[in-house]
Scaffold this motif. Sequence first.
Motif, PDB file in Angstrom:
ATOM      1  N   HIS B  78       2.953  22.365 -44.540  1.00 13.50           N
ATOM      2  CA  HIS B  78       3.568  22.952 -45.731  1.00 13.50           C
ATOM      3  C   HIS B  78       3.750  24.462 -45.628  1.00 13.50           C
ATOM      4  O   HIS B  78       4.452  25.050 -46.435  1.00 13.50           O
ATOM      5  CB  HIS B  78       2.740  22.623 -46.977  1.00 13.50           C
ATOM      6  N   LEU B  79       3.109  25.123 -44.671  1.00  9.68           N
ATOM      7  CA  LEU B  79       3.133  26.594 -44.644  1.00  9.68           C
ATOM      8  C   LEU B  79       4.558  27.144 -44.559  1.00  9.68           C
ATOM      9  O   LEU B  79       5.389  26.628 -43.820  1.00  9.68           O
ATOM     10  CB  LEU B  79       2.317  27.132 -43.463  1.00  9.68           C
ATOM     11  N   ARG B  80       4.815  28.205 -45.293  1.00 12.07           N
ATOM     12  CA  ARG B  80       6.127  28.851 -45.253  1.00 12.07           C
ATOM     13  C   ARG B  80       6.150  29.864 -44.112  1.00 12.07           C
ATOM     14  O   ARG B  80       5.752  31.020 -44.269  1.00 12.07           O
ATOM     15  CB  ARG B  80       6.425  29.571 -46.567  1.00 12.07           C
ATOM     16  N   SER B  84      10.966  36.202 -42.867  1.00  9.19           N
ATOM     17  CA  SER B  84      10.283  37.451 -43.212  1.00  9.19           C
ATOM     18  C   SER B  84      11.339  38.474 -43.625  1.00  9.19           C
ATOM     19  O   SER B  84      12.505  38.359 -43.249  1.00  9.19           O
ATOM     20  CB  SER B  84       9.488  37.953 -41.997  1.00  9.19           C
ATOM     21  N   GLN B 108       4.558  39.545 -42.456  1.00  7.36           N
ATOM     22  CA  GLN B 108       4.684  38.729 -43.673  1.00  7.36           C
ATOM     23  C   GLN B 108       4.904  37.272 -43.291  1.00  7.36           C
ATOM     24  O   GLN B 108       5.968  36.709 -43.506  1.00  7.36           O
ATOM     25  CB  GLN B 108       5.852  39.228 -44.530  1.00  7.36           C
ATOM     26  N   ASN B 109       3.890  36.690 -42.693  1.00  7.23           N
ATOM     27  CA  ASN B 109       3.893  35.271 -42.350  1.00  7.23           C
ATOM     28  C   ASN B 109       2.539  34.711 -42.772  1.00  7.23           C
ATOM     29  O   ASN B 109       1.615  35.484 -43.026  1.00  7.23           O
ATOM     30  CB  ASN B 109       4.103  35.115 -40.822  1.00  7.23           C
ATOM     31  N   PRO B 110       2.386  33.400 -42.845  1.00 11.13           N
ATOM     32  CA  PRO B 110       1.166  32.840 -43.429  1.00 11.13           C
ATOM     33  C   PRO B 110      -0.143  33.372 -42.829  1.00 11.13           C
ATOM     34  O   PRO B 110      -1.055  33.709 -43.566  1.00 11.13           O
ATOM     35  CB  PRO B 110       1.318  31.336 -43.206  1.00 11.13           C
ATOM     36  N   GLY B 148      -4.471  27.936 -38.353  1.00  7.38           N
ATOM     37  CA  GLY B 148      -3.891  27.829 -39.692  1.00  7.38           C
ATOM     38  C   GLY B 148      -2.872  26.703 -39.782  1.00  7.38           C
ATOM     39  O   GLY B 148      -2.900  25.898 -40.722  1.00  7.38           O
TER      40      GLY B 148
END
Lengths: 413, 413
Positions: B78-80, B84, B108-110, B148
């Motif tokens: 599900h991670l976006r 960026s 700007q990433n998970p 992650g």
Amino acid sequence: MKNVLGLRCIDCGKQVPAVAGTYTCPSCGKTGGIMDVEYDYKVINQLTSREQLAQSKDYSIFRYMPFLPIEPNSARPHLRVGWSPLYKPQGLGKSLGMSNLYVKDDGQNPTASLKDRASIIAVIKAVEEKAPTVAASSTGNAASSLAGSAAAMGIKSVIFVPSRAPQGKVAQLLIFGATVISVQGSYEDTFRLSAEAIERFGWYNRNAAINPYLVEGKKTVALEIAEQLNWEVPDWVILSVGDGCTIAGVWKGFKDLYNAGWIDRLPKIAGVQSTGCCPLVDAFVENRPWRPKEENTIADSIAVGVPRNPDKALNAVRESGGTMVGVSDEEILAAMRELGRTSGIFGEPAGVTGTAGLKVLVEKGVIGADEKVVSIVTGNGLKDVQNAIKAVGEPIKVEPSLKELLVKLEGKV
Amino acid sequence: MKNVLGLRCIDCGKQVPAVAGTYTCPSCGKTGGIMDVEYDYKVINQLTSREQLAQSKDYSIFRYMPFLPIEPNSARPHLRVGWSPLYKPQGLGKSLGMSNLYVKDDGQNPTASLKDRASIIAVIKAVEEKAPTVAASSTGNAASSLAGSAAAMGIKSVIFVPSRAPQGKVAQLLIFGATVISVQGSYEDTFRLSAEAIERFGWYNRNAAINPYLVEGKKTVALEIAEQLNWEVPDWVILSVGDGCTIAGVWKGFKDLYNAGWIDRLPKIAGVQSTGCCPLVDAFVENRPWRPKEENTIADSIAVGVPRNPDKALNAVRESGGTMVGVSDEEILAAMRELGRTSGIFGEPAGVTGTAGLKVLVEKGVIGADEKVVSIVTGNGLKDVQNAIKAVGEPIKVEPSLKELLVKLEGKV
């Protein structure tokens, strides 16, 4: 701002014009997070609609411009604040026994916390009001987000920190070019000196509790939740509470959408504090005015013994028919592990306190297993690696030998 | 994957079927980042177009599915990851004397680095290939992003770290539920043990250099840059280089767009290393094969004395007509300050090394002041607060007295 009718005192109900620096009710004299921005919802609906938004390519808080108290042509920093992801993490849902659980990861913001939503409004208002400098006293997320937004906007920031402020947080402020003043005294000394200096120099005051515009920035998290859920309002929104500004913002956001006719019901709001510092939980549970408390929790961003926005916070919970609950630091650390392990989301202690409270409220049956719930993670765990170390155990130590590795890993992978 | 024709050896040119685990050329036997994914651009253009993308609401790397080597129906975490922000920071442009400068903030990433783009592909491929566990040996961004993505996907991760790995980075891995194996030996020992264990257990190998699919994840940063610039290709893209996988990915991305007919020219690619560890810069400048170097730089994510993807990296620079340059650690620290102060962007040392190199290349006249340049920041400064402390000075210390403050602030605000 033709969308803004004025400011209304939430205590005496008087509406006054939205004039810069109106932080105290000119009618009843009450101060401290007491003024609320009132909108002309007809104007908002002339300017935008759910259908128009669906075509918008501005994936930041500014997609909701007609809901914000800023001039349409005001200069804006380039930072992409907002539109943080809303996940439906299956693993966490299973682990908590919930079928309809969402997590809003607001650690995915430029300076890695929800506070960016307020700070970007602060610098825009500062420039609207021709103040070349913004100021705050804080060591936490408010400070770093203010310094970051100010740098992007090309204005100065002055941040007052107590001498005990961790070196890493001070470094982050200095990286953003802030003038950082380390006050050789307590936090109370720091706050007082900052107030004197703000008055003396005429700096713009970034204090979410007294400045009514900042709650308006924070409310965008609610607007996003509603839109990301295709305008189907959740049963509950749950989050951590310190000063009370963020929970007030969430409630304001849903109320604005409701008053504009964009949603047909309101969610219940659940606020969570650490039992190590829970003046608002106690006030809610015992149904009495809040009293100051000691600040004894690892969740430093919400370690607020004297909350500066208590009325709006308690209103949000009470008006919404929501609830409040306290959790131990151990439960907070467990929530950090649980979110990381099941969902790949790394939150700071205060960031995951809402999730820790959710577990308690589900176990108590206050929140039903099938209710639609959004848990907001308010800050990134990279901001506080020391507490992450507390939350986890040790790695498996092996000599560089496959034979030894096989023994140590038995039953583990 | 009907969009994928196969894998081609960049050394001998042989094309072979895209079979799982093809990390060595079956024809010439060469290994180490040698296989490249080849697409059927006709199929890609049947599946998507610039116009269709403009309607897409998937703001993640998966908006480019037809350009990715994964099955359309494969399970995805599900991670976006990706999309960026691409900023045009006026302050930084002014400071460098550039009129057309963009910064892509991939912090700007998970998990706060560009590596998420590769790791999310790794876990998708692992599940496609029915491997319940992914493994890597690293202490850096590759490890945390893999842990992650694996957590979000609901599969296991095993990470090998040398005993000297900083506690904070180990904590982050443990938060994501990784099995972390601390090898009591050097990095070389750690890498060797991980290789033995990966073979013994059949874990999925997340090694961007040998696994050709991971470069495909990294290339999405180039696809985004092109789309965010409305398909007007920049003159230059500049970024830091360690193993060489990311710069290879950037070049692959632009080439795929060019071959698909979506862009009409290619950018020049500039690679930057720290002079404390610059085997690829030396090879480029002296136009000879690369030789191992010591690893003596604060930019730990690119402190790679034996790069594992040297051929693709040097190809990217040479084919594009680009360049390479080395910068000192002092220049890297200065770039951290400069990006923070002028733009509100906080990058880790390796993350801002490209920006440090840009300053040098502009001063030398290699890059023109009016050329359109994109500088990629590859990782967030919160990952390495210790070096941020090195980059900045001390705050202003004052007693809690306005009088003293006025004296100390004179001329500063």
